[in-house]
Scaffold this active site. Structure first.
Site, PDB file in Angstrom:
ATOM      1  N   PRO A  79      51.948 -10.946  17.538  1.00 29.98           N
ATOM      2  CA  PRO A  79      53.188  -9.839  18.133  1.00 29.98           C
ATOM      3  C   PRO A  79      54.474 -10.702  18.312  1.00 29.98           C
ATOM      4  O   PRO A  79      54.482 -11.773  17.836  1.00 29.98           O
ATOM      5  CB  PRO A  79      52.921 -10.157  19.629  1.00 29.98           C
ATOM      6  CG  PRO A  79      51.183 -10.054  19.678  1.00 29.98           C
ATOM      7  CD  PRO A  79      50.955 -11.240  18.553  1.00 29.98           C
ATOM      8  N   CYS A  80      56.077 -10.005  17.811  1.00 29.27           N
ATOM      9  CA  CYS A  80      56.740 -10.838  17.290  1.00 29.27           C
ATOM     10  C   CYS A  80      58.243 -10.327  17.949  1.00 29.27           C
ATOM     11  O   CYS A  80      58.973 -10.883  18.068  1.00 29.27           O
ATOM     12  CB  CYS A  80      57.693  -9.786  16.077  1.00 29.27           C
ATOM     13  SG  CYS A  80      57.817  -8.159  16.137  1.00 29.27           S
TER      14      CYS A  80
END
Length: 351
Positions: A79-80
């Site tokens: 996840p960014c």
């Protein structure tokens, strides 16, 4: 056929063209139940382990399954949101630390090839390693180099790789076999190339084509966008600009209330792609006889599929809401972009 695993898989959009290129994902992990359910609908032959990879029982199970299934390829797309310009840009976001679990996973499984994908800001962010702040990119390079891997990384744009959408990503290509070369750029595909053949739709209208129907929008937003040309923002309109009920002009970024352009790839599709008032979400439109513009609406699901590089008949589960589908598309690693990358995957020579 190379067998592989996918960590932080979302719904597996990036994998869509893998199997035809000799890679079969047989194991996947996703934290969220609705995304793992979507993934299992798309890839019933792949084993989905739903849960938190930071939990020992989940992590250990993934390690054992990876070994048992004789996997030699790993794709990891952590996840960014903690590093994304569209997110919170929070250096203390715990999700920034998930790369450590990728490294830990590789140390215990030693796959031949690893593909890591994330937002470009990953190259600028640091994490705490042994009580020291270390750039994530340096951490990745150093750890894999110590394990004897070749490491190649760069910021690439999906628009350069058969995708009619600009979507820049930090790509790490890691191999025990040889240097994994970056893909060669392809010809640019424009929005016009991708969606111009689809029939025009106004707010709330439906066509007979699967997934090609319009959201219903606020009448004021429709008015503002009907008076906005392709590639322009309604904020530049001399009249019919975004305004409050008292006529006061709304303040906002010039990327909002904005039509995308026909003659270039689309801007990055975000999770908020269903909102006219969010970034670069409105259909390009066609000029009408009265000098207004058609399609005063956000893109349809079908248009989003095409601009992401997915086929018109992508197998969306019936239970998935439009908003959910829009979210997973907005989070995606475009599949033709991923395909061009894995075409260069190093392979062991047959004995």
């Amino acid at each position: 056929m190379i067998k592989g695993a996918s960590l932080f898989t979302n719904v597996g959009i990036d994998e869509h063209y893998f199997e035809k290129n000799g890679i079969k994902i047989v194991l996947a992990n996703e934290l969220l139940e609705n995304r793992s359910k979507f993934y299992k609908h798309l890839y019933p032959e792949s084993e989905m382990i739903q849960g938190d990879i930071t939990q020992k029982e989940i992590f250990d199970l993934l390690i054992q399954k990876f070994i048992d299934k004789k996997c030699s390829f790993l794709i990891a797309t952590p996840p960014c949101q903690g590093m994304s310009i569209a997110g919170r840009m929070d250096p203390k976001d715990k999700r920034n630390e998930l790369i450590k679990y990728v490294i830990k996973f590789v140390k215990q499984t030693l796959p031949d090839n690893i593909l890591i994908e994330n937002v470009p800001n990953l190259l600028k962010f640091s994490i705490n390693v042994n009580k020291k702040n270390v750039l994530i990119k340096d951490y990745i390079v150093n750890e894999f180099t110590k394990m004897g891997y070749y490491v190649n990384f760069s910021i690439l744009d999906a628009a350069d790789y058969k995708t009619p959408q600009h979507r820049k990503r930090a790509i790490f290509l890691i191999s025990k076999i040889s240097n994994w070369e970056l893909p060669k750029k392809s010809e640019v595909i424009t929005v016009k190339d991708a969606i111009y053949d689809l029939p025009t739709l106004e707010s709330g209208e439906k066509s007979e084509i699967k997934y090609h129907y319009s959201k219903k929008h606020n009448i004021n937003q429709v008015l503002w966008m009907k008076n906005t040309p392709s590639g322009k923002t309604a904020f530049d309109n001399k009249i019919n600009f975004p305004q409050l009920s008292n006529g006061q002009k709304i303040k906002g970024f010039k990327t909002t209330y904005k039509r995308i352009s026909w003659d270039k790839p689309a801007p990055t599709i975000t999770m908020a792609n269903g909102s006219i008032s969010s970034q670069n979400n409105v259909h390009p439109g066609r000029e009408l006889k009265d000098k207004t513009f058609s399609d005063a609406r956000v893109l349809t699901i079908l248009e989003l599929l095409r601009l992401t590089g997915l086929p018109d008949d992508w197998n969306i589960p019936e239970w998935a809401s439009d908003n959910f589908v829009r979210q997973v598309i907005g989070e995606s690693f475009p599949p033709k972009f991923a395909e061009e990358i894995i075409k260069n995957i190093p392979r062991k020579k047959k004995k």
